[in-house]
Design a protein around this motif. Structure first.
Motif, mmCIF file in Angstrom:
data_model
loop_
_atom_site.group_PDB
_atom_site.id
_atom_site.type_symbol
_atom_site.label_atom_id
_atom_site.label_comp_id
_atom_site.label_asym_id
_atom_site.label_seq_id
_atom_site.Cartn_x
_atom_site.Cartn_y
_atom_site.Cartn_z
ATOM 1 N N ALA A 1 99.696 16.325 5.507
ATOM 2 C CA ALA A 1 100.944 16.027 4.788
ATOM 3 C C ALA A 1 100.747 14.925 3.752
ATOM 4 O O ALA A 1 101.459 14.885 2.749
ATOM 5 N N ASP A 2 99.762 14.050 3.972
ATOM 6 C CA ASP A 2 99.524 12.962 3.024
ATOM 7 C C ASP A 2 98.410 13.291 2.021
ATOM 8 O O ASP A 2 97.920 12.403 1.318
ATOM 9 N N ALA A 3 98.038 14.570 1.933
ATOM 10 C CA ALA A 3 97.028 14.983 0.952
ATOM 11 C C ALA A 3 97.559 14.692 -0.458
ATOM 12 O O ALA A 3 98.775 14.682 -0.686
ATOM 13 N N PRO A 4 96.666 14.468 -1.410
ATOM 14 C CA PRO A 4 97.120 14.246 -2.780
ATOM 15 C C PRO A 4 97.983 15.422 -3.277
ATOM 16 O O PRO A 4 97.810 16.560 -2.838
ATOM 17 N N LEU A 5 98.895 15.134 -4.189
ATOM 18 C CA LEU A 5 99.794 16.164 -4.725
ATOM 19 C C LEU A 5 99.032 17.381 -5.229
ATOM 20 O O LEU A 5 99.405 18.518 -4.951
ATOM 21 N N PHE A 6 97.965 17.143 -5.971
ATOM 22 C CA PHE A 6 97.197 18.254 -6.534
ATOM 23 C C PHE A 6 96.590 19.110 -5.430
ATOM 24 O O PHE A 6 96.656 20.336 -5.488
ATOM 25 N N HIS A 7 96.045 18.498 -4.409
ATOM 26 C CA HIS A 7 95.473 19.256 -3.292
ATOM 27 C C HIS A 7 96.552 20.061 -2.570
ATOM 28 O O HIS A 7 96.309 21.205 -2.166
ATOM 29 N N ARG A 8 97.739 19.482 -2.414
ATOM 30 C CA ARG A 8 98.834 20.205 -1.767
ATOM 31 C C ARG A 8 99.239 21.421 -2.596
ATOM 32 O O ARG A 8 99.493 22.494 -2.042
ATOM 33 N N ALA A 9 99.284 21.282 -3.910
ATOM 34 C CA ALA A 9 99.641 22.414 -4.778
ATOM 35 C C ALA A 9 98.570 23.506 -4.706
ATOM 36 O O ALA A 9 98.895 24.690 -4.586
ATOM 37 N N VAL A 10 97.316 23.108 -4.794
ATOM 38 C CA VAL A 10 96.212 24.069 -4.715
ATOM 39 C C VAL A 10 96.267 24.816 -3.376
ATOM 40 O O VAL A 10 96.149 26.040 -3.333
ATOM 41 N N ALA A 11 96.465 24.093 -2.292
ATOM 42 C CA ALA A 11 96.513 24.704 -0.966
ATOM 43 C C ALA A 11 97.702 25.630 -0.827
ATOM 44 O O ALA A 11 97.581 26.723 -0.261
ATOM 45 N N LEU A 12 98.851 25.250 -1.329
ATOM 46 C CA LEU A 12 100.035 26.093 -1.251
ATOM 47 C C LEU A 12 99.854 27.382 -2.041
ATOM 48 O O LEU A 12 100.419 28.411 -1.711
ATOM 49 N N SER A 13 99.007 27.332 -3.065
ATOM 50 C CA SER A 13 98.738 28.533 -3.858
ATOM 51 C C SER A 13 97.700 29.444 -3.201
ATOM 52 O O SER A 13 97.330 30.476 -3.771
ATOM 53 N N GLY A 14 97.222 29.052 -2.021
ATOM 54 C CA GLY A 14 96.256 29.892 -1.307
ATOM 55 C C GLY A 14 94.812 29.558 -1.579
ATOM 56 O O GLY A 14 93.907 30.300 -1.186
ATOM 57 N N ARG A 15 94.570 28.449 -2.203
ATOM 58 C CA ARG A 15 93.194 28.008 -2.498
ATOM 59 C C ARG A 15 92.866 26.848 -1.552
ATOM 60 O O ARG A 15 93.729 26.073 -1.200
ATOM 61 N N ASP A 16 91.602 26.710 -1.209
ATOM 62 C CA ASP A 16 91.186 25.631 -0.329
ATOM 63 C C ASP A 16 90.693 24.464 -1.185
ATOM 64 O O ASP A 16 89.644 24.569 -1.808
ATOM 65 N N PRO A 17 91.442 23.360 -1.223
ATOM 66 C CA PRO A 17 91.048 22.251 -2.097
ATOM 67 C C PRO A 17 89.787 21.528 -1.654
ATOM 68 O O PRO A 17 89.255 20.701 -2.395
ATOM 69 N N ARG A 18 89.297 21.847 -0.470
ATOM 70 C CA ARG A 18 88.068 21.200 -0.008
ATOM 71 C C ARG A 18 86.887 21.899 -0.619
ATOM 72 O O ARG A 18 85.808 21.541 -0.602
#
Length: 100
Positions: free
Chosen positions: A83-100
């Motif tokens: 939940a405390d991931a950076p905003l950009f990582h949260r957006a990428v993850a919500l779009s179905g991409r793995d920000p890691r």
């Protein structure tokens, strides 16, 4: 610089079959550029980051459209991130991409 021009965010855009508010089209285009920019960077082993204001805009757009995009397979299922991931990582993850 182009996105900082106030005219980008004003009026309507004629799409040929309908008119749409320019701010909504601009937000969608920024999101497309950010997500696909991340895709290219990720595929080529490069880092891709956004300023916090752009990441906030991206997250807002993805949150507003993710379920619709999943219906036509434009996005994969969301990837869990803290939940405390950076905003950009949260957006990428919500779009179905793995920000890691």
């Amino acid at each position: 610089a182009a996105w900082s021009d106030p005219r980008v965010w004003e009026g309507e855009i004629d799409l040929g079959f309908a008119k749409s508010p320019a701010p909504e089209i601009a937000r969608l285009l920024v999101a497309e550029l950010a997500l696909h920019g991340w895709d290219v960077a990720h595929a080529t082993g490069q880092n891709f980051q956004l300023p916090d204001a752009a990441a906030r805009l991206l997250l807002d757009v993805v949150e507003a459209n993710a379920e619709e995009y999943r219906r036509y397979e434009g996005f994969a299922d969301a990837v869990p991130v803290p939940a405390d991931a950076p905003l950009f990582h949260r957006a990428v993850a919500l779009s179905g991409r793995d920000p890691r």
